[in-house]
Design an enzyme around this catalytic site. Structure first.
Site, PDB file in Angstrom:
ATOM      1  N   LEU A  12      -4.576   6.799  23.827  1.00 42.01           N
ATOM      2  CA  LEU A  12      -5.221   5.365  24.833  1.00 42.01           C
ATOM      3  C   LEU A  12      -3.832   5.639  25.756  1.00 42.01           C
ATOM      4  CD1 LEU A  12      -3.215   3.505  22.525  1.00 42.01           C
ATOM      5  CD2 LEU A  12      -5.660   4.188  22.375  1.00 42.01           C
ATOM      6  N   ASP A  13      -4.835   5.202  26.784  1.00 43.55           N
ATOM      7  CA  ASP A  13      -4.778   4.800  28.748  1.00 43.55           C
ATOM      8  C   ASP A  13      -3.234   4.412  27.917  1.00 43.55           C
ATOM      9  OD1 ASP A  13      -6.760   5.229  29.348  1.00 43.55           O
ATOM     10  OD2 ASP A  13      -7.529   2.838  29.905  1.00 43.55           O
ATOM     11  N   LYS A  14      -1.816   5.113  29.521  1.00 44.94           N
ATOM     12  CA  LYS A  14      -0.898   4.605  29.847  1.00 44.94           C
ATOM     13  C   LYS A  14      -0.648   2.846  29.515  1.00 44.94           C
ATOM     14  CE  LYS A  14       3.348   5.321  32.763  1.00 44.94           C
ATOM     15  NZ  LYS A  14       3.326   5.609  34.744  1.00 44.94           N
TER      16      LYS A  14
END
Length: 177
Positions: free
Chosen positions: A71-73
């Site tokens: 997942l993106d930051k």
């Protein structure tokens, strides 16, 4: 500890702040809820390193507990980790059958399926729609006033780049907004 004893180098865990909640755990998998603001991998404080620390992992074989996807930051959500090689292999094989549904906040006001070609824009350090990128298929839909996305392909920043191209970036997204 996980793995088979060999003469290979050992990975040692170090104290790191835990920024996840365990949702489910058994001898094969660990499902965690990642907080927003945590990098999944490639950083000393990454979720991957937090998981290794949580599992009290020290490397004594080529296997390292690994996540299935990322997942993106800026994204919070569920991530599954394989705790042994057999689980990792099976989860990777079956990943194509997973239905990944994401929720977000944006001004998008209709259901739509997008098919864009995405490529990395080194100058702006983000993904962009282009004529020569990799295919990114996303379904956006609204249900009970909540907005959802289903990823049919797995491209970096796929939802963010697609919503930006449509003119409906995710609220607060500084990179694509």
């Amino acid at each position: 500890n996980y793995g088979i004893e060999t003469d290979s180098k050992m990975i040692k865990s170090f104290p790191i702040q835990k920024r996840f909640n365990v949702v489910y755990e058994d001898k094969n998998i660990l499902a965690v809820n990642k907080e927003s603001g945590v990098i999944t991998n490639n950083d000393n404080k990454s979720l991957d390193n937090q998981i290794l620390n949580y599992l009290n992992f020290s490397q004594n074989s080529s296997f390292i507990p690994s996540s299935i996807g990322r997942l993106d930051k800026v994204t919070s959500g569920l991530i599954i980790y394989a705790k042994n090689y057999q689980s990792l292999r099976e989860l990777k094989e079956k990943q194509k059958f997973f239905k990944k549904i994401y929720t977000f906040k944006s001004d998008i006001n209709r259901n739509i399926k997008t098919e864009f070609l995405l490529e990395h824009d080194e100058k702006h350090k983000r993904e962009k729609v282009s004529e020569k990128g990799k295919l990114a298929i996303t379904e956006f839909f609204i249900e009970r006033n909540k907005k959802f996305a289903i990823i049919k392909t797995g491209r970096k920043h796929q939802i963010r780049a697609s919503l930006s191209k449509l003119g409906f970036p995710i609220y607060g997204d500084r990179k694509y907004g």
